[in-house]
Design an enzyme around this catalytic site. Structure first.
Site, short mmCIF file in Angstrom:
data_model
loop_
_atom_site.label_atom_id
_atom_site.label_comp_id
_atom_site.label_asym_id
_atom_site.label_seq_id
_atom_site.Cartn_x
_atom_site.Cartn_y
_atom_site.Cartn_z
N CYS A 336 -2.53 -42.00 23.05
CA CYS A 336 -4.07 -42.07 23.22
C CYS A 336 -4.32 -40.69 23.84
O CYS A 336 -3.68 -39.36 23.46
CB CYS A 336 -4.71 -43.26 23.50
SG CYS A 336 -6.30 -42.79 22.88
N HIS A 440 -2.20 -47.98 21.82
CA HIS A 440 -1.97 -48.49 22.33
C HIS A 440 -1.75 -49.99 21.95
O HIS A 440 -1.65 -50.58 21.70
CB HIS A 440 -3.58 -48.90 22.80
CG HIS A 440 -4.46 -47.65 23.41
ND1 HIS A 440 -4.12 -47.13 24.50
CD2 HIS A 440 -5.68 -47.34 22.72
CE1 HIS A 440 -5.06 -46.56 24.98
NE2 HIS A 440 -6.27 -46.20 23.51
#
Length: 501
Positions: A336, A440
């Site tokens: 991310c 994630h």
């Protein structure tokens, strides 16, 4: 099954263990044949999760839903505050961001009733589908200066007609004063809802506290429903990242040493929980340049403020240490915000994150990222290639929560790390030592961890089986339930939850 009242675990203060106790009761009720679900009207955390509908909730409620054996939903955490600085937070309502607020703006009475209506409606929807709803309070139950604007503690308990169990942390000291004071500061109609006290984090011989239990019951006029000992051998995902820096940084022989960069605005640190438990791995968190030299793999985590953290990495020398470690053979992988930092540049012309409009990245990946106002939140299924995507045994799962669009720079070849179920791509792959992803939970997939560790297989003193994180988590929820059940008067809990009001 008999209909149970909702139950709320409220606290004498922050960090008394409400989230873990709520998770324990979610699993206990599931084991006893009920259909429970968690609920916290308002949560403040950087650690969040994406529901199957692509909406955002606090990670603690996702963990509690997992313990309850049900899919997570925004009704379980309708209001989420994600701190952006010491004074401001992004406000996420029913899974979608509605803007940034300062603490002063957020706690004003103006507009509170609209938020109260939203969280109460979320509870009502949940209560119509589950039995019982396991509720969690926030901070102290008796913040009398915030009483009129409180959305999550006693006003919520009164709306829900919930039986409240006051959780007190004996390990920090002052348990009599904190429990008695918390009860006495409540209004009469609030005090009526408090049906029990649970003493948490007890160390030593519980028999020595038997007289203390009687004194507390006499003082408060409320039964002590249990004294739960402190534990060290049960691993449940934590909501706060406070203890990350205390994890050992001493490199271990016979294991793959993995360093996670300790960012100021680190988010979703639970991405790395699986590596803490994998017997092949020694994991540590650091922003010390000398410690980074000990790592075989360096992981750049998610960030709530990518540009600010990238600026800090350049200022404190960590960026240079990462590049040096990579040149000397370490794998570097970003997730991310960490993926965004690994590129050639991060752009923020619209000031989505702050005043910095552009920063050069680490230059490890040939990508450019531009911050966008719209947040992407979704669960994803993916594979390394089409063959693995359509093979159920090889297909992986995770979730995205990010603001920003990342593309290869001009002239760079397309080289995605993953292919998603909808045919789109994710991340960038240079080689087995340099890669990034927006996903994630990617490390929760055993096949991805095997792929990440494979270049260092010769370092392992033995070759243990692939670590099954899902099975491990289920075992931990069951262990937690056994631990709490052993030290709580469950017949009394069920009596409280079935008595007529």
């Amino acid at each position: 099954m008999e209909k149970l009242h909702p139950i709320m675990f409220a606290g004498t203060g922050s960090d008394v263990g409400k989230s873990i106790i709520a998770a324990a009761f979610c699993r206990i009720f599931l084991q006893d044949g009920y259909h429970p679900a968690p609920f916290k009207a308002q949560n403040m955390a950087l650690n969040s999760f994406a529901t199957s509908e692509g909406l955002e909730i606090g990670r603690a409620q996702a963990v509690q839903a997992e313990a309850a054996g049900v899919p997570c939903h925004t009704d379980m955490n309708p209001l989420l505050l994600k701190p952006q600085s010491d004074h401001t937070s992004q406000v996420v309502l029913n899974g979608r961001p509605i803007g940034n607020r300062s603490a002063y703006e957020y706690f004003r009475k103006e507009g509170r009733e609209e938020l109260r209506q939203e969280v109460c409606s979320a509870f009502d929807r949940l209560a119509s589908r589950y039995n019982p709803v396991v509720m969690e309070g926030a901070g102290s139950i008796s913040e009398i200066n915030l009483r009129d604007t409180d959305l999550v503690n006693m006003p919520m308990a009164i709306h829900a007609k919930a039986d409240v169990i006051l959780v007190a942390d004996i390990d920090r000291g002052g348990v009599f004063a904190s429990a008695y004071g918390s009860v006495m500061l409540l209004r009469p109609e609030e005090r009526e809802r408090v049906k029990g006290i649970l003493i948490n984090k007890f160390r030593g011989d519980i028999r020595l506290f038997e007289s203390g239990v009687k004194m507390l019951e006499e003082l408060c006029g409320i039964p002590v429903v249990g004294v739960v000992p402190y534990y060290k051998d049960i691993y449940i995902e934590e909501e706060d990242s406070v203890a990350l820096a205390t994890k050992s940084v001493r490199a271990e022989r016979g294991k793959v040493n993995v360093a996670v960069i300790l960012l100021r605005h680190l988010s979703n640190f639970t991405d790395f929980n699986v590596l803490e438990r994998d017997p092949r791995v020694h994991l540590f968190y650091t922003n010390n340049v000398e410690e980074l030299a000990k790592a075989d793999i360096i992981l750049l985590p998610g960030s709530k403020s990518t540009l600010d953290d990238l600026y800090e990495l350049r200022r404190n020398g960590v960026a240079q240490a990462i590049l040096r470690a990579h040149r000397e053979g370490a794998t570097v992988m970003g997730i991310c915000g960490g993926y965004q930092m690994m590129g050639q540049e991060v752009l923020d012309p619209d000031h989505v994150e702050g005043d910095i409009e552009r920063l050069p990245g680490l230059g490890l990946l040939p990508i450019s990222t531009q911050m966008m106002g719209e947040k992407i939140t979704r669960q994803v299924k993916f594979g390394f290639n089409e063959e693995s995507l359509f093979n159920e045994e090889l297909r992986m799962t995770g979730y995205e929560i990010h603001m920003g669009t990342t593309v290869p720079i001009e002239g760079a070849p397309a080289s995605p790390l993953n292919i998603l179920e909808d045919g789109s791509t994710d991340g960038y792959f240079v080689d087995s030592t340099c890669m990034g992803t927006y996903i994630h939970g990617i490390l929760d997939n055993p096949q991805f961890v095997d792929f990440l560790l494979q270049p260092f297989a010769d370092k392992l003193s033995e070759t243990p089986e692939t670590f099954d994180y899902h099975r491990f988590k289920e075992e931990q929820y069951d262990k937690l339930a056994r631990h709490v059940r052993k030290h709580v008067n469950m017949p009394l809990i069920y009596q409280i939850l079935t008595e007529k009001s």
